[in-house]
Design an enzyme around this catalytic site. Structure first.
Site: not given
Ligand code: TGC
Ligand code: FAD
Length: 400
Positions: A379, A149, A177, A399
């Site tokens: 993602e 959350p 989510w 970031f």
């Molecule tokens: P940071 O310090 O940059 O990295 C931590 C460690 O991770 C490594 N790394 C990666 N490894 C593999 N693939 C990647 N894409 C990687 N990116 C980074 C990095 O080298 C480091 O490794 P180590 O060995 O040094 O520990 O981490 P940070 O805390 O500064 O965060 C970086 C950031 C913001 C880019 C990352 O946290 C991020 O990508 N945030 C977005 C979160 C996100 O994508 N959430 C997705 C949730 S799941 C989802 O949405 C599923 S939807 C599914 C669906 O319905 O299709």
């Molecule tokens: P926040 O992180 O609160 O971001 C809010 C806004 O702030 C965004 O515009 C973002 O770009 C911006 N922001 C944040 N940080 C920064 C920064 N450093 N600089 C500039 N801008 C910034 N997650 C899972 O783990 N598993 C799942 O299966 C999954 N499925 C999903 C399905 C749906 C339908 C949706 C909507 C989401 C799902 N997610 C899942 C979660 C999804 O990955 C998150 O919603 C997403 O990563 C963004 O997180 P947040 O919603 O908390 O937004």
């Protein structure tokens, strides 16, 4: 609502088909035919009712859409274990599924890249044998819990945690989510151990204190089920912890695979919207001629096919690099971000071209358009992927 006839014709302006092997084209054809037969006729109705078509889980398993990266011996497609599929085939599968609906592609992405991949890559042999075949066949559905959350873009600050209690650990916290959580038998959950290191655990439905409340009221991905994962002193056996990974690179490694699939997938949705708008523009007449004869409508169509073509070529090249093991996560971020942006814009333009009809379920465009608002967010949001590219080219972290 009456079932829609699917008359989709795939755009291929730069003859990208010539870059594909016969096997890749066959795989694409079989998924395309599946979507025409089983998804297009029903999906609008499920989306309108905000209901997950559960039958697709077994169907996608039978079609081989789950676990393309997992070796064949565990029921997967063999991408990472030698033999079997290549990354372009995986991409084409996702493109065709999302041409049907982003929620259908989501189910395949989560199951394959976010559940089966980590069990294979980070799990023990016993975990692989217990979970992978049932997930590959679609007998079981899995979900992936990273987002909380209060911690979305910044998952390293997560609060979900577990404490040692002998032969098991006690898990507490909540994830939000989570795609497919309400229907999942298995959840791959990322949580902090007592030292603050992130580890992955497999949490199974039925474990005491584990619940999966449904998230209601979404205007996007309505045919996909989304929910929470709530852990209230859940006893998880230690044998369910991944032995082979620690740290955020665990979940981020899974996301690289899934984001790759999204880059291809959303172009499928864009292709469907372009194809629909093109056909409509030749049929719909205003001021005595087809609206496709007006320059303003042609500008929209010309820009749509240009962006689709650029994305198709980018995806193909990324697929080659992925298959060769040379693609970087940053390249995947660029492709995910670009594809989501162009697909979102194409779907919005297509919706306008259909006028009032564009807001109805008679055509797929509004559904795709609304779905993409989730895909451009999950993602990794659009801005997060921009910052990943920014850091890659400058070497400077914006970031934090
Ligand atoms: P940071 O310090 O940059 O990295 C931590 C460690 O991770 C490594 N790394 C990666 N490894 C593999 N693939 C990647 N894409 C990687 N990116 C980074 C990095 O080298 C480091 O490794 P180590 O060995 O040094 O520990 O981490 P940070 O805390 O500064 O965060 C970086 C950031 C913001 C880019 C990352 O946290 C991020 O990508 N945030 C977005 C979160 C996100 O994508 N959430 C997705 C949730 S799941 C989802 O949405 C599923 S939807 C599914 C669906 O319905 O299709
Ligand atoms: P926040 O992180 O609160 O971001 C809010 C806004 O702030 C965004 O515009 C973002 O770009 C911006 N922001 C944040 N940080 C920064 C920064 N450093 N600089 C500039 N801008 C910034 N997650 C899972 O783990 N598993 C799942 O299966 C999954 N499925 C999903 C399905 C749906 C339908 C949706 C909507 C989401 C799902 N997610 C899942 C979660 C999804 O990955 C998150 O919603 C997403 O990563 C963004 O997180 P947040 O919603 O908390 O937004």
């Amino acid at each position: 609502m009456a079932a829609r006839t699917d008359v989709f014709q795939s755009p291929d302006y730069f003859l990208v088909d010539e870059l594909l092997t016969e096997e890749q084209k066959l795989i694409r054809e079989s998924v395309r035919n599946y979507v025409k037969k089983e998804i297009s006729p029903i999906i609008e109705d499920y989306a309108q009712r905000a209901e997950f078509p559960q039958q697709i889980v077994k169907q996608l398993g039978d079609l081989g859409c789950f676990g393309p990266t997992v070796p064949v011996e565990y029921g997967g497609g063999g991408l990472d274990g030698g033999g079997g599929l290549d990354y372009i085939s995986y991409g084409l599968m996702m493109q065709e599924l999302e041409r049907g609906d982003s929620g259908v592609r989501s189910t395949a992405s989560v199951q394959g890249s976010l559940v089966m991949f980590p069990i294979y890559a980070y799990g023990s042999e016993a975990q692989r044998k217990k979970f992978l075949p049932k997930l590959a066949s679609g007998e079981w559905l899995g979900c992936f819990g990273l987002t909380e959350p209060n911690h979305g873009s910044d998952p390293s600050s997560m609060l979900t945690n577990f404490k040692d209690a002998g032969d098991h650990v006690i898990l507490n916290g909540a994830k939000m989510w989570i795609s497919n959580s309400p229907f999942s038998q298995v959840a791959v959950v990322w949580a902090k151990n007592e030292s603050g290191d992130i580890q992955g655990l497999i949490v199974e439905r039925g474990m005491e204190g584990f619940t999966t409340p449904t998230t209601h009221g979404k205007w996007s991905l309505r045919a996909s089920s989304t929910g929470e994962l709530v852990f209230d002193n859940v006893k998880v056996p230690k044998e369910n912890i991944f032995p082979n990974v620690k740290g955020l690179k665990g979940p981020l490694g899974c996301l690289t695979k899934a984001r790759y699939g999204i880059a291809w997938g959303v172009i499928g949705a864009a292709m469907d919207c372009y194809d629909t708008a093109l056909r409509y523009s030749k049929e719909r007449e205003q001021f005595g001629k087809p609206i496709g004869g007006f320059q303003l409508q042609q500008k929209k169509l010309a820009e749509m096919i240009t962006e689709i073509t650029k994305a198709q070529l980018l995806n193909w090249r990324l697929g080659v690099l992925m298959s060769e093991g040379r693609a970087t996560p940053q390249q995947v971020s660029m492709a995910k971000r670009n594809a989501c942006e162009v697909a979102t814009n194409i779907c919005r333009d297509a919706r306008q071209m259909l006028g009032g009809m564009g807001i109805t379920g008679e055509y797929p465009v509004m559904r795709h358009m609304m779905n993409l608002e989730s895909v451009i967010t999950y993602e990794g949001t659009h801005d997060i992927h921009l910052l990943i590219t920014g850091m890659d080219v400058t070497g400077l972290n914006a970031f934090k």
